[in-house]
Design an enzyme around this catalytic site. Structure first.
Site, PDB file in Angstrom:
ATOM      1  N   LYS A  84       0.910  -1.132  -0.019  1.00  0.00           N
ATOM      2  CA  LYS A  84       0.001   0.012  -0.084  1.00  0.00           C
ATOM      3  C   LYS A  84       0.841   1.154  -0.050  1.00  0.00           C
ATOM      4  CE  LYS A  84      -3.605  -2.367   2.696  1.00  0.00           C
ATOM      5  NZ  LYS A  84      -4.224  -2.529   3.822  1.00  0.00           N
ATOM      6  N   VAL A 119      -0.101  -8.704   6.855  1.00  0.00           N
ATOM      7  CA  VAL A 119      -0.418 -10.026   7.237  1.00  0.00           C
ATOM      8  C   VAL A 119       0.444 -11.012   6.843  1.00  0.00           C
ATOM      9  CG1 VAL A 119      -2.777  -9.079   7.711  1.00  0.00           C
ATOM     10  CG2 VAL A 119      -2.238 -10.458   5.576  1.00  0.00           C
ATOM     11  N   TYR A 152      -1.747  -0.427  11.491  1.00  0.00           N
ATOM     12  CA  TYR A 152      -3.445  -0.811  11.572  1.00  0.00           C
ATOM     13  C   TYR A 152      -3.671   0.066  12.747  1.00  0.00           C
ATOM     14  CZ  TYR A 152      -2.240  -4.605   8.410  1.00  0.00           C
ATOM     15  OH  TYR A 152      -1.750  -5.102   7.234  1.00  0.00           O
TER      16      TYR A 152
END
Length: 326
Positions: free
Chosen positions: A79, A271, A253
């Site tokens: 990202k 993850v 996160y």
């Protein structure tokens, strides 16, 4: 906890520094807490014992321990780089009309948008990353994918490949991400074919890297966008502060606040079990261990970065990092 060397005596490349890395690896190799990411079937097959730490400095020095050549899919760490490509393609002002920069305090896969602007909150959560990926220019799906792969090659210095089995696994189970995409389509945040956008998003998450690659990518960001190994400019330096800002506030996160408090450097987790951390103008850190905590962050990776920050005085608000010498 690793042996607490005096930060004033810890110099990159020195015997105390190398001993710190080996001590951290030996200590946290014994830590068995956490679970594999099982909501993506292929990730649940990974060996939970894998563990590696790598540091690359802005002048190209490299230090590593553990399974540094083991390849894994980059997942949410992608990202960061998709956001950078979108910034280069459209500029900050336009990207801000589609994706915000506010931390959410919610899980990375929460199906939420800003109630007033209808934008996803930031590019580090799934909704924001899908919107960011939709901004990548190209005349079709193949050209956009090739641009993404070329971008990763600039950051790592290695050919970028997609793990097809992981891509297929994510594509077949990514119903929650489809829900986000349809919601954003409804509010005009995405104006392309949804399946094409999601395929590119799943493909970028399935790009294969190793821990060394993570550290080189982080060092490239630390080095104002220039890869310290190849000397190639991976991204326009004007966008580095934008990338590092959202990494610092949103990259971990719903652990981002505690990370900023304890570790104090820009970072992004995935993850896959990877954590990529940036010490601006000094070095990049890569840690890989697939056992995750309840927030989706690598258990060993968080511990290692907390220790390194304390031992080397890396926190951005800690008297200019006096413990880190070159």
């Amino acid at each position: 906890m690793a042996n607490k060397a005096n930060p004033e005596n810890v110099e990159i490349g020195s015997a105390p520094f190398l001993a710190v890395l080996n001590d951290l690896y030996s200590q946290y190799k014994l830590l068995k807490e956490g679970t594999l990411a099982n909501y993506i079937p292929e990730l649940a097959k990974v060996n939970p014992e894998l563990f590696s730490i790598c540091i690359v400095t802005v002048d190209g020095q490299r230090y590593e321990v553990g399974d540094n050549q083991h390849q894994f899919t980059i997942q949410s760490i992608s990202k960061v780089f998709a956001y950078g490509l979108a910034l280069e393609d459209h500029g900050r002002d336009y990207v801000l009309t589609k994706v915000g920069v506010e931390p959410t305090g919610d899980a990375f896969n929460a199906i939420i948008l800003d109630e007033q602007s209808k934008r996803p909150y930031n590019p580090m959560v799934n909704a924001g990353a899908i919107a960011t990926t939709s901004l990548i220019k190209g005349s079709g799906a193949t050209e956009r994918l090739n641009r993404v792969l070329d971008m990763f090659q600039k950051y790592t210095g290695q050919n970028a490949l997609v793990d097809i089995s992981v891509f297929t696994s994510e594509r077949s189970t990514g119903h929650r991400n489809r829900a986000m995409a349809h919601l954003m389509l409804n509010f005009g945040m995405i104006d392309q074919n949804i399946e094409e956008v999601l395929d590119l998003y799943f493909q970028q998450c399935a790009v294969m890297v190793n821990c060394q690659d993570l550290a080189v990518m982080a060092a490239t960001l630390a080095n104002r966008g220039m890869n310290p190994i190849t000397g190639e400019q991976a991204i326009d330096s004007r966008y580095i502060k934008d990338i590092l800002s959202v990494m610092y506030t949103c990259g971990m996160y719903n652990f981002a606040g505690e990370w900023a408090y304890k570790v104090g450097i820009p970072a992004k987790s995935g993850v896959c079990g990877g954590i990529m951390a940036v010490v601006p103008h000094k070095m990049g850190i890569g840690v890989f261990s697939p056992l995750l905590d309840v927030r989706g962050n690598s258990v060993r990776g968080v511990k290692v970065c907390e220790e390194l920050s304390q031992l080397l005085g890396l926190h951005l608000f800690e008297c200019s990092g006096e413990g880190l010498k070159f």
